[in-house]
Design an enzyme around this catalytic site. Structure first.
Site, PDB file in Angstrom:
ATOM      1  N   GLY A 178     -14.729   8.077   9.030  1.00  0.00           N
ATOM      2  CA  GLY A 178     -13.127   7.195   9.111  1.00  0.00           C
ATOM      3  C   GLY A 178     -12.081   8.169   8.397  1.00  0.00           C
ATOM      4  O   GLY A 178     -10.955   7.898   8.845  1.00  0.00           O
ATOM      5  N   ASN A 201     -25.618   1.084  15.383  1.00  0.00           N
ATOM      6  CA  ASN A 201     -26.491   0.168  14.838  1.00  0.00           C
ATOM      7  C   ASN A 201     -26.349  -1.133  15.411  1.00  0.00           C
ATOM      8  O   ASN A 201     -27.371  -2.012  15.581  1.00  0.00           O
ATOM      9  CB  ASN A 201     -26.206  -0.013  13.394  1.00  0.00           C
ATOM     10  CG  ASN A 201     -25.013  -0.464  12.793  1.00  0.00           C
ATOM     11  OD1 ASN A 201     -24.033  -0.181  13.659  1.00  0.00           O
ATOM     12  ND2 ASN A 201     -24.755  -0.735  11.758  1.00  0.00           N
ATOM     13  N   CYS A 253     -24.396  -2.388   8.084  1.00  0.00           N
ATOM     14  CA  CYS A 253     -23.140  -2.132   7.193  1.00  0.00           C
ATOM     15  C   CYS A 253     -23.354  -2.797   5.922  1.00  0.00           C
ATOM     16  O   CYS A 253     -23.009  -2.532   4.926  1.00  0.00           O
ATOM     17  CB  CYS A 253     -21.975  -1.997   7.782  1.00  0.00           C
ATOM     18  SG  CYS A 253     -21.524  -3.558   8.488  1.00  0.00           S
ATOM     19  N   GLU A 259     -13.618   0.068   9.671  1.00  0.00           N
ATOM     20  CA  GLU A 259     -14.690  -0.718   9.266  1.00  0.00           C
ATOM     21  C   GLU A 259     -15.709   0.439   8.760  1.00  0.00           C
ATOM     22  O   GLU A 259     -16.375   0.971   9.746  1.00  0.00           O
ATOM     23  CB  GLU A 259     -15.266  -1.724  10.378  1.00  0.00           C
ATOM     24  CG  GLU A 259     -14.102  -2.475  10.644  1.00  0.00           C
ATOM     25  CD  GLU A 259     -14.050  -3.798   9.456  1.00  0.00           C
ATOM     26  OE1 GLU A 259     -14.742  -4.002   8.706  1.00  0.00           O
ATOM     27  OE2 GLU A 259     -12.978  -4.494   9.608  1.00  0.00           O
ATOM     28  N   GLY A 289     -17.574   3.072  11.662  1.00  0.00           N
ATOM     29  CA  GLY A 289     -18.790   3.949  11.498  1.00  0.00           C
ATOM     30  C   GLY A 289     -18.672   4.243  10.162  1.00  0.00           C
ATOM     31  O   GLY A 289     -18.261   3.568   8.973  1.00  0.00           O
TER      32      GLY A 289
HETATM   33  P1  NAD Z   1     -20.648   7.762  12.624  1.00  0.00           P
HETATM   34  O1  NAD Z   1     -19.416   7.606  11.877  1.00  0.00           O
HETATM   35  O2  NAD Z   1     -21.485   8.852  12.466  1.00  0.00           O
HETATM   36  O3  NAD Z   1     -20.198   7.508  13.899  1.00  0.00           O
HETATM   37  C1  NAD Z   1     -19.527   6.387  14.692  1.00  0.00           C
HETATM   38  C2  NAD Z   1     -18.894   6.913  15.740  1.00  0.00           C
HETATM   39  O4  NAD Z   1     -18.010   7.997  15.641  1.00  0.00           O
HETATM   40  C3  NAD Z   1     -19.851   7.404  16.856  1.00  0.00           C
HETATM   41  O5  NAD Z   1     -19.364   6.905  18.179  1.00  0.00           O
HETATM   42  C4  NAD Z   1     -19.269   8.909  16.674  1.00  0.00           C
HETATM   43  O6  NAD Z   1     -19.553   9.635  17.961  1.00  0.00           O
HETATM   44  C5  NAD Z   1     -17.909   8.816  16.381  1.00  0.00           C
HETATM   45  N1  NAD Z   1     -17.484  10.139  15.780  1.00  0.00           N
HETATM   46  C6  NAD Z   1     -18.204  10.891  14.968  1.00  0.00           C
HETATM   47  N2  NAD Z   1     -17.388  11.795  14.574  1.00  0.00           N
HETATM   48  C7  NAD Z   1     -15.900  11.556  14.922  1.00  0.00           C
HETATM   49  C8  NAD Z   1     -14.768  12.292  14.832  1.00  0.00           C
HETATM   50  N3  NAD Z   1     -14.656  13.390  14.136  1.00  0.00           N
HETATM   51  N4  NAD Z   1     -13.754  11.856  15.701  1.00  0.00           N
HETATM   52  C9  NAD Z   1     -13.980  10.621  16.196  1.00  0.00           C
HETATM   53  N5  NAD Z   1     -14.982   9.952  16.302  1.00  0.00           N
HETATM   54  C10 NAD Z   1     -16.112  10.378  15.864  1.00  0.00           C
HETATM   55  O7  NAD Z   1     -21.554   6.505  12.144  1.00  0.00           O
HETATM   56  P2  NAD Z   1     -22.883   6.089  12.604  1.00  0.00           P
HETATM   57  O8  NAD Z   1     -23.734   6.800  11.992  1.00  0.00           O
HETATM   58  O9  NAD Z   1     -22.848   5.940  14.158  1.00  0.00           O
HETATM   59  O10 NAD Z   1     -22.952   4.512  12.092  1.00  0.00           O
HETATM   60  C11 NAD Z   1     -23.474   4.297  10.847  1.00  0.00           C
HETATM   61  C12 NAD Z   1     -22.214   3.810   9.796  1.00  0.00           C
HETATM   62  O11 NAD Z   1     -21.250   2.888  10.314  1.00  0.00           O
HETATM   63  C13 NAD Z   1     -22.742   3.342   8.539  1.00  0.00           C
HETATM   64  O12 NAD Z   1     -22.001   3.965   7.364  1.00  0.00           O
HETATM   65  C14 NAD Z   1     -22.267   1.818   8.563  1.00  0.00           C
HETATM   66  O13 NAD Z   1     -22.212   1.287   7.250  1.00  0.00           O
HETATM   67  C15 NAD Z   1     -21.160   1.822   9.424  1.00  0.00           C
HETATM   68  N6  NAD Z   1     -20.800   0.513   9.688  1.00  0.00           N
HETATM   69  C16 NAD Z   1     -19.922  -0.093   9.349  1.00  0.00           C
HETATM   70  C17 NAD Z   1     -19.698  -1.572   9.555  1.00  0.00           C
HETATM   71  C18 NAD Z   1     -18.586  -2.184   9.143  1.00  0.00           C
HETATM   72  O14 NAD Z   1     -18.274  -3.329   9.728  1.00  0.00           O
HETATM   73  N7  NAD Z   1     -17.943  -1.964   8.228  1.00  0.00           N
HETATM   74  C19 NAD Z   1     -20.524  -1.898  10.704  1.00  0.00           C
HETATM   75  C20 NAD Z   1     -21.583  -1.275  11.337  1.00  0.00           C
HETATM   76  C21 NAD Z   1     -21.747   0.189  10.754  1.00  0.00           C
END
Ligand code: NAD
Length: 498
Positions: free
Chosen positions: A246, A161, A295, A261, A241
């Site tokens: 996480g 995002n 987020c 995060e 993510g």
């Molecule tokens: P996601 O968790 O699907 O993916 C994030 C990253 O993790 C990607 O690079 C993905 O390839 C990787 N990933 C996926 N599975 C993994 C695993 N098993 N091991 C290691 N890495 C893995 O998230 P998304 O859909 O890309 O992003 C949206 C989410 O991020 C929303 O929930 C949003 O709220 C959150 N977010 C949080 C913040 C914050 O500051 N708290 C900021 C932006 C987005």
């Protein structure tokens, strides 16, 4: 595709960066990065496997010792130089970012790239002022000093995002503090980060550092990401993510240091004494900026029943201002497409669940037909949302403004706190007493009074609230330095020195 956009020639197939060199996956495999704006393949990037991760980790490990021992002012100069390089290339990076992510060039991508540069500048400023205490001791011959030092090899895994600003929140402080870093950007949006990666490689060269200090590899999270975080030679993990991802990463990471995060479900609470015009404007921004894919987006609007009707009228007027458009075109604020199919599906599922349970869509509600991709979803306002609906209980991540009414401030607190998330919330009230009523009771890492849930500044400490599943640690400003360093205590017996 907008006639004046063409993908930079530097984004060929060899898009990993390891040891200062662009390279492909050892297997030669690639995957497509497809634009949500046009549906066209923008570029192919390496589909890495364990062998590529091993190579990047070994490179980062080799580079760490010398890098950690390098003068702190030289590392500060490095991150400042990265900022300069990013700004020199900002238009090219921002255009690629818009085309791979879908956000407005003028209003979102360019500001994002500028904030990316700012995060490196802030890290340069903060690292040279990171003071640590001298501890008084019972033994008068002892002098005890404390230090903060880079943890080691740091893996950074980021979402789609904010493809460059979120990485920079880790890379700025992480590099300034003396870590070597391997980043795996999200597979939907790796291209703008690869261009920022080039800036980092060039800055390392400019300052005479080893190119192994920074690497970038691409590939699926479930394989490349998971192997990277589990790797025995990776010492710390920075992750932004989804909460479930996480949790999985933490279960794989063992006792490695982690900075998490995660997801949010931020309500904006509108009290009966609020300035309703301001509240409606802020709510529309919180719901529709980056098509709600933030987020700290306004995922829910909790409105005091006494002002509900007036507020909804104002909100509808504001929502009508948010038009769908090609992100490279248009002077006015606009929304681009959603980034990907799973976000579209979740948005549709949450709306359909709410409608089935009795909520009413007032505007929007359906993806627009006749666009170049399936992903153009209009600003949507839905009223009569209740606590049992997915729109209230889960993060939607789409351009939806769900209105929930409450009768007392205690009830508003209860609704706000009952989901597992607690990242950023907002309250509109003209009473300081009421503002603190909420500040004391809301379970959230950040609270904004009288502005949108999407308000932040780069140096502000941002992160999940205690007891919630929005993560821990802080991104933003000097607080991040504490999360990307380890603490060391050195006790000296001065009587036994010469
Ligand atoms: P996601 O968790 O699907 O993916 C994030 C990253 O993790 C990607 O690079 C993905 O390839 C990787 N990933 C996926 N599975 C993994 C695993 N098993 N091991 C290691 N890495 C893995 O998230 P998304 O859909 O890309 O992003 C949206 C989410 O991020 C929303 O929930 C949003 O709220 C959150 N977010 C949080 C913040 C914050 O500051 N708290 C900021 C932006 C987005």
């Amino acid at each position: 595709m907008a006639s004046n956009f063409s993908i930079p020639g530097s984004l060929g197939n060899d898009n990993n960066i390891i040891g200062g060199k662009r390279c492909g996956a050892l297997s030669g495999d690639t995957f497509d990065v497809v634009s949500p704006v046009t549906g066209e393949v923008l570029a192919k990037v390496p589909e890495c496997s364990k062998e590529d991760v091993d190579k990047a980790v070994e490179t980062a490990k080799q580079a760490w010792y010398d890098y950690k021992l390098s003068p702190v002012f030289k590392r500060a100069a490095l991150v400042r130089r990265i900022a300069e390089r990013v700004l020199e290339n900002k238009m090219e990076i921002a255009e690629v970012l818009s085309m791979e992510q879908g956000k407005s060039l003028k209003h979102e991508s360019l500001p994002e790239v500028e904030e990316t540069a700012k995060n490196f500048v802030l890290a340069a400023e903060d690292i040279v002022r990171m003071e640590t205490p001298i501890i008084p001791m019972e033994d008068h011959n002892k002098r005890v000093l404390t230090f903060r030092e880079g943890v080691g090899v740091m893996a950074v895994i980021t979402p789609w995002n904010f493809p460059t600003v979120i990485p920079s929140e880790y890379l700025g402080p992480g590099l300034a503090a003396g870590n070597t870093i391997i980043i795996k950007p999200a597979s939907f949006t790796p291209l703008s980060m690869i261009l920022v990666g080039d800036c980092i490689t060039q800055a390392l060269k400019d300052l005479g550092f080893s190119p192994g200090v920074f690497s970038l590899i691409t590939g699926p999270g479930s394989t490349v990401g998971e192997y990277l975080v589990s790797h025995p030679d990776v010492d710390m993990i920075g992750f932004t993510g989804e909460t479930v991802t996480g949790e999985r990463i933490c279960s794989k990471a063992g006792i490695k240091k982690t900075l998490m995060e995660l997801g949010g479900n931020g309500p904006q609470i509108v009290c009966d004494d609020a300035n309703l015009e301001e509240a409606a404007k802020a709510a529309a921004f919180g719901c529709f900026y980056n098509s709600g894919q933030v987020c700290c987006a306004t995922e829910r609007i909790l409105v005091d029943k006494k002002v509900h009707d007036r507020f909804v009228r104002l909100l509808l007027k504001e929502a009508g201002e948010w038009k769908l458009n090609h992100p490279l075109e248009g002077e006015d604020y606009c929304m681009g497409p959603l980034n990907n199919e799973s976000t579209l599906k979740k948005t549709e599922e949450h709306l359909s669940d709410a409608v089935k349970k009795g909520a009413a869509i007032l505007i929007g509600g359906k993806k627009e037909e006749g666009r170049p991709t399936n992903l153009y979803f209009p600003a949507t306002v839905i009223d009569g949302v209740t606590r049992d609906m997915l729109l209230n209980t889960d993060e939607t991540f789409g351009p939806v403004a769900p209105v929930i009414t409450f009768e007392t401030d205690e009830e508003a607190v209860e609704i706000a706190n009952e989901t597992r998330y607690g990242l950023q919330m907002a309250v509109f009230t003209s009473s300081i007493k009421k503002a603190f009523f909420y500040a004391d009771r809301l379970r959230t890492g950040n609270l904004v009074v009288n502005d949108t849930t999407d308000y932040w500044e780069a140096h502000e400490p941002f992160g999940g609230g205690g007891g919630t599943k929005s993560g821990y640690g802080r991104l933003g400003g000097r607080f991040t330095l504490e999360d990307v360093t380890s603490f060391k205590t050195v006790a000296i017996d001065i009587e036994k020195t010469l």
